[in-house]
Design a protein around this motif. Structure first.
Motif, PDB file in Angstrom:
ATOM      1  N   ILE A   1      -6.895  62.650  59.113  1.00 55.02           N
ATOM      2  CA  ILE A   1      -7.222  62.035  57.824  1.00 55.02           C
ATOM      3  C   ILE A   1      -6.314  60.848  57.565  1.00 55.02           C
ATOM      4  CG2 ILE A   1      -7.184  62.414  55.332  1.00 55.02           C
ATOM      5  CD1 ILE A   1      -8.171  65.279  55.891  1.00 55.02           C
ATOM      6  N   GLN A   2      -5.012  61.004  57.890  1.00 54.32           N
ATOM      7  CA  GLN A   2      -4.073  59.904  57.696  1.00 54.32           C
ATOM      8  C   GLN A   2      -4.439  58.718  58.579  1.00 54.32           C
ATOM      9  OE1 GLN A   2      -1.675  59.773  55.344  1.00 54.32           O
ATOM     10  NE2 GLN A   2      -1.408  57.641  55.947  1.00 54.32           N
ATOM     11  N   SER A   3      -4.824  58.969  59.841  1.00 59.31           N
ATOM     12  CA  SER A   3      -5.221  57.864  60.728  1.00 59.31           C
ATOM     13  C   SER A   3      -6.506  57.209  60.210  1.00 59.31           C
ATOM     14  CB  SER A   3      -5.390  58.348  62.162  1.00 59.31           C
ATOM     15  OG  SER A   3      -6.508  59.207  62.265  1.00 59.31           O
ATOM     16  N   ASP A   4      -7.431  58.040  59.687  1.00 58.57           N
ATOM     17  CA  ASP A   4      -8.650  57.467  59.088  1.00 58.57           C
ATOM     18  C   ASP A   4      -8.302  56.601  57.883  1.00 58.57           C
ATOM     19  OD1 ASP A   4     -10.196  58.706  60.982  1.00 58.57           O
ATOM     20  OD2 ASP A   4     -10.877  60.341  59.663  1.00 58.57           O
ATOM     21  N   LEU A   5      -7.366  57.073  57.071  1.00 58.62           N
ATOM     22  CA  LEU A   5      -6.949  56.286  55.908  1.00 58.62           C
ATOM     23  C   LEU A   5      -6.286  54.977  56.342  1.00 58.62           C
ATOM     24  CD1 LEU A   5      -5.515  59.023  53.510  1.00 58.62           C
ATOM     25  CD2 LEU A   5      -7.571  57.659  53.186  1.00 58.62           C
ATOM     26  N   ASN A   6      -5.423  55.070  57.373  1.00 61.86           N
ATOM     27  CA  ASN A   6      -4.781  53.850  57.875  1.00 61.86           C
ATOM     28  C   ASN A   6      -5.811  52.867  58.434  1.00 61.86           C
ATOM     29  OD1 ASN A   6      -2.269  54.847  57.172  1.00 61.86           O
ATOM     30  ND2 ASN A   6      -1.835  55.646  59.215  1.00 61.86           N
ATOM     31  N   GLU A   7      -6.786  53.412  59.178  1.00 69.40           N
ATOM     32  CA  GLU A   7      -7.844  52.562  59.722  1.00 69.40           C
ATOM     33  C   GLU A   7      -8.681  51.941  58.599  1.00 69.40           C
ATOM     34  OE1 GLU A   7     -11.725  52.906  62.670  1.00 69.40           O
ATOM     35  OE2 GLU A   7     -10.307  54.577  62.543  1.00 69.40           O
ATOM     36  N   ALA A   8      -8.967  52.738  57.579  1.00 67.66           N
ATOM     37  CA  ALA A   8      -9.728  52.213  56.438  1.00 67.66           C
ATOM     38  C   ALA A   8      -8.939  51.124  55.715  1.00 67.66           C
ATOM     39  CB  ALA A   8     -10.078  53.356  55.477  1.00 67.66           C
ATOM     40  N   LYS A   9      -7.616  51.342  55.589  1.00 73.95           N
ATOM     41  CA  LYS A   9      -6.787  50.329  54.947  1.00 73.95           C
ATOM     42  C   LYS A   9      -6.783  49.047  55.774  1.00 73.95           C
ATOM     43  CE  LYS A   9      -2.206  49.461  53.098  1.00 73.95           C
ATOM     44  NZ  LYS A   9      -0.851  49.931  52.939  1.00 73.95           N
ATOM     45  N   ALA A  10      -6.661  49.184  57.107  1.00 73.22           N
ATOM     46  CA  ALA A  10      -6.682  48.014  57.980  1.00 73.22           C
ATOM     47  C   ALA A  10      -8.029  47.300  57.880  1.00 73.22           C
ATOM     48  CB  ALA A  10      -6.396  48.419  59.425  1.00 73.22           C
TER      49      ALA A  10
END
Length: 184
Positions: free
Chosen positions: A63-72
């Motif tokens: 979820i954190q990697s998805d959030l980071n990817e979404a932020k990017a």
């Protein structure tokens, strides 16, 4: 978690509320408590809480990697949006410049056409005035020529009526003498 589970087992059991011998297989509360403890023991033996913790941690990391990817992706989208807005402003500025240049060119072309028309009208007026002057001169010449012709004819008739044959012969002789004197 290992400390919370035994405390929960000791305090929240319905077996404490039952009457009669507790450690009897005929006591359903004891059997339920015993089954529950065996179930908890099996879970602990197979390290289910650790597996669940690992799975939850893995899911949290995902979820954190998805959030980071979404932020990017959001940052990239904002950068693209800003770039498109800048390009739109530049295109609008170019369009405004083109429209201003076209208006300026159209105004200059209209002014030039107006000036050319004035020159053309002036030339045509001058040509028309020249034609009128030529026509007037031609008319004056024609009237003068006609007047001369009429005057000569009238003078000839007057002279012919007033002159006798002897006078005519004398005039012819005088004319011949003048021509002979001028030629020699």
């Amino acid at each position: 978690m290992r400390l919370i589970l035994p405390a929960f087992l000791l305090t929240a059991t319905p077996a404490l509320a039952a009457t009669g011998p507790f450690f009897s297989l005929s006591n359903t509360d004891f059997v339920v408590t015993l089954g529950f403890l065996v179930f908890i023991g099996i879970l602990l033996y197979f390290k289910v809480p650790t597996l669940l913790t690992k799975q939850l941690d893995a899911r949290a990391e995902g979820i954190q990697s998805d959030l980071n990817e979404a932020k990017a992706l959001r940052d990239e989208a904002q950068a693209l949006f800003a770039s498109y807005e800048r390009k739109t402003r530049e295109a609008q500025a170019q369009a405004d410049d083109i429209v201003a240049a076209a208006k300026s060119d159209a105004t200059a072309a209209a002014d030039q056409a107006r000036a050319d028309l004035e020159v053309s009208v002036t030339r045509r007026l001058a040509a028309a005035e020249d034609q009128i002057g030529s026509a007037q001169n031609a008319a004056v010449r024609e009237v003068r020529d006609t007047a001369i012709t009429v005057a000569i004819a009238a003078a000839g008739e007057v002279v012919a009526k007033q002159m006798t044959a002897d006078e005519a012969n004398a005039m012819i002789d005088a004319s011949i003498e003048q021509v002979a004197a001028k030629l020699h």
